[in-house]
Write a protein that holds these residues in place. Structure first.
Motif, PDB file in Angstrom:
ATOM      1  N   TYR A  80       0.823  -1.204   0.000  1.00  0.00           N
ATOM      2  CA  TYR A  80       0.000   0.000   0.000  1.00  0.00           C
ATOM      3  C   TYR A  80       0.860   1.258   0.000  1.00  0.00           C
ATOM      4  N   GLY A 141     -12.542  -0.288   1.632  1.00  0.00           N
ATOM      5  CA  GLY A 141     -12.049  -1.312   0.735  1.00  0.00           C
ATOM      6  C   GLY A 141     -12.281  -2.713   1.246  1.00  0.00           C
ATOM      7  N   GLN A 143      -9.688  -5.476   1.144  1.00  0.00           N
ATOM      8  CA  GLN A 143      -8.372  -6.050   0.864  1.00  0.00           C
ATOM      9  C   GLN A 143      -8.440  -7.574   0.794  1.00  0.00           C
ATOM     10  N   LYS A 314      -9.875   6.430  -3.249  1.00  0.00           N
ATOM     11  CA  LYS A 314     -10.276   5.505  -4.306  1.00  0.00           C
ATOM     12  C   LYS A 314      -9.299   4.335  -4.409  1.00  0.00           C
ATOM     13  N   LEU A 315      -8.007   4.602  -4.300  1.00  0.00           N
ATOM     14  CA  LEU A 315      -7.023   3.523  -4.340  1.00  0.00           C
ATOM     15  C   LEU A 315      -7.244   2.542  -3.197  1.00  0.00           C
ATOM     16  N   GLU A 317      -9.860   1.901  -1.668  1.00  0.00           N
ATOM     17  CA  GLU A 317     -11.110   1.189  -1.904  1.00  0.00           C
ATOM     18  C   GLU A 317     -10.919   0.029  -2.886  1.00  0.00           C
ATOM     19  N   LEU A 318      -9.968   0.159  -3.811  1.00  0.00           N
ATOM     20  CA  LEU A 318      -9.857  -0.784  -4.919  1.00  0.00           C
ATOM     21  C   LEU A 318      -8.894  -1.941  -4.679  1.00  0.00           C
ATOM     22  N   VAL A 319      -7.854  -1.737  -3.890  1.00  0.00           N
ATOM     23  CA  VAL A 319      -6.792  -2.738  -3.770  1.00  0.00           C
ATOM     24  C   VAL A 319      -7.314  -4.035  -3.157  1.00  0.00           C
ATOM     25  N   LYS A 320      -6.941  -5.153  -3.762  1.00  0.00           N
ATOM     26  CA  LYS A 320      -7.278  -6.475  -3.235  1.00  0.00           C
ATOM     27  C   LYS A 320      -6.025  -7.339  -3.279  1.00  0.00           C
ATOM     28  N   TRP A 361      -6.098   0.214 -11.074  1.00  0.00           N
ATOM     29  CA  TRP A 361      -6.456   0.872  -9.818  1.00  0.00           C
ATOM     30  C   TRP A 361      -5.908   2.300  -9.777  1.00  0.00           C
ATOM     31  N   GLU A 364      -7.790   4.657 -12.126  1.00  0.00           N
ATOM     32  CA  GLU A 364      -9.114   5.009 -11.603  1.00  0.00           C
ATOM     33  C   GLU A 364      -8.986   5.999 -10.438  1.00  0.00           C
ATOM     34  N   ALA A 365      -7.945   5.823  -9.625  1.00  0.00           N
ATOM     35  CA  ALA A 365      -7.713   6.766  -8.521  1.00  0.00           C
ATOM     36  C   ALA A 365      -7.377   8.158  -9.063  1.00  0.00           C
TER      37      ALA A 365
END
Length: 369
Positions: A80, A141, A143, A314-315, A317-320, A361, A364-365
């Motif tokens: 992250y 998010g 994760q 936004k980042l 929220e998106l990271v998995k 990601w 989009e961020a």
């Protein structure tokens, strides 16, 4: 707490340059009409400035980040941090601020930090509520969604020899409990959680809720030391009773269904009632209730930080990150013997292997900044 003042100065500086260019181009109306080169220069300058800001929306913003004390979360924090840096944020090294949850959340509420990526839910909900932070911080998010199991493992040999399938079989029977006694006080020694972790209080609550205070003793210490001690006893052919979460190196060394089994529980805490989908060879008592709901690992951040930094929000929220990858991370630096450089290298390898998804990601961020 972060103040995005530097970012605003950067924006004003760009705006100031643009205004100067506009003034230069418009100082003489006839020149503005008859000098296409000046107009082209102004457009190019505006475009370059906008592109720079959109690619690095975090430019000039400092982010204070902590990490948890369990080694399975080290690489996650490094990932992250690196991704936020790709957006231009100046992120502190989380390795310099390692905290237990009971210490981190009050510090987050006081503004000492902006975020960490080691929130366990629903386990950490009580820590946030008890600190009065429900309106100040929030998880964001997914994760790892419902990818974390927690519960109690015993060695398969002792389980089969004594017909043990539930924690109740130990807590309700002094003779069985004595099999797991490592300090000769007649109680089963349950190797549990560090002080300050959410699971520490939950294990104590489970023991009290079931009236097992005379038969089960919760042993609290550094989790790596407890894991190592249980592994040593197993290798010597001695019974073990260990609290475990997954993904963790413990279940990679002592495999459920082969070396150990999960214990079910007849009377879990009301908020932790839930059946998990484990095969009978791993959890013989079916339906299997481990006494802990499956957990989500999530980022937890201050609301004001998220509002002021939409690209970062936004980042986050998106990271998995797949649970199996977390296990592989842990195996990479087993027992904490590896250096922080090894942690960062593991993060870099994961980022390189997942670059296509990561670029999506990041783009989009940037689009919301």
């Amino acid at each position: 707490m972060t103040h995005p003042r530097n970012k605003y100065w950067t924006l004003w500086s760009v705006l100031f340059v643009v205004l100067i260019l506009i003034a230069a181009a418009c100082g003489n109306d006839n020149d503005a009409v008859t000098d296409p080169d000046a107009q082209s220069s102004m457009v190019a300058a505006n475009t370059a400035a906008a592109d720079a800001l959109s690619m690095m929306p975090g430019e000039g913003v400092s982010v204070s980040m902590a990490r948890a004390t369990w080694s399975e979360g080290y690489v996650q924090a490094a990932i992250y941090r690196a991704l936020l840096q790709e957006l231009g944020y100046e992120v502190s090294d989380p390795a310099t601020q390692m905290l237990v949850p009971a210490v981190f959340y009050p510090a987050l509420g006081e503004g000492q930090f902006d975020l960490w990526v080691n929130g366990w839910f629903p386990l950490h909900e009580a820590l946030i509520e008890n600190a009065g932070l429900s309106d100040v911080v929030r998880p964001i998010g997914s994760q790892i969604s419902a990818g974390v199991l927690q519960g109690f493992l015993i060695d398969k040999a002792t389980a089969e020899a004594n017909d043990i399938t539930t924690l109740d079989d130990i807590g309700d029977n002094l003779d069985i409990a004595a099999l797991f006694d490592t300090d000769d006080n007649g109680k089963a020694n349950l190797m549990g959680c560090d002080y300050g972790w959410g699971c520490h209080d939950l294990i104590n609550d489970i023991i009290a809720h079931n009236g097992w205070g005379d038969t089960i003793e919760h042993v609290s210490a550094t989790h790596a030391a407890l894991f190592a001690a249980s592994l040593g006893r197993y290798q010597r052919g001695e019974p073990i009773l260990q609290y475990v979460w997954t993904p963790a190196t413990f279940t990679a060394k002592l495999v459920p269904g082969e070396d150990v089994i999960w214990l079910s529980m007849n009377n879990p805490l009301p908020d932790e009632v839930g059946v998990v989908d484990l095969p009978a060879e791993q959890c013989p008592a079916q339906p299997c209730q481990l006494g802990f709901l499956s957990a989500d690992i999530r980022v937890v951040a201050r609301n004001d930080f998220l509002a002021a930094n939409p690209a970062a929000a936004k980042l986050l929220e998106l990271v998995k990150i797949p649970a199996v990858d977390v296990l592989l991370f842990a195996l990479d630096y087993e027992g904490g013997a590896s250096s922080e450089a090894d942690v960062r290298e593991a993060a870099d390898r994961w980022i390189a292997a997942n670059r296509a998804a990561i670029d999506g990601w990041l783009n989009e961020a940037r689009s919301v900044s």
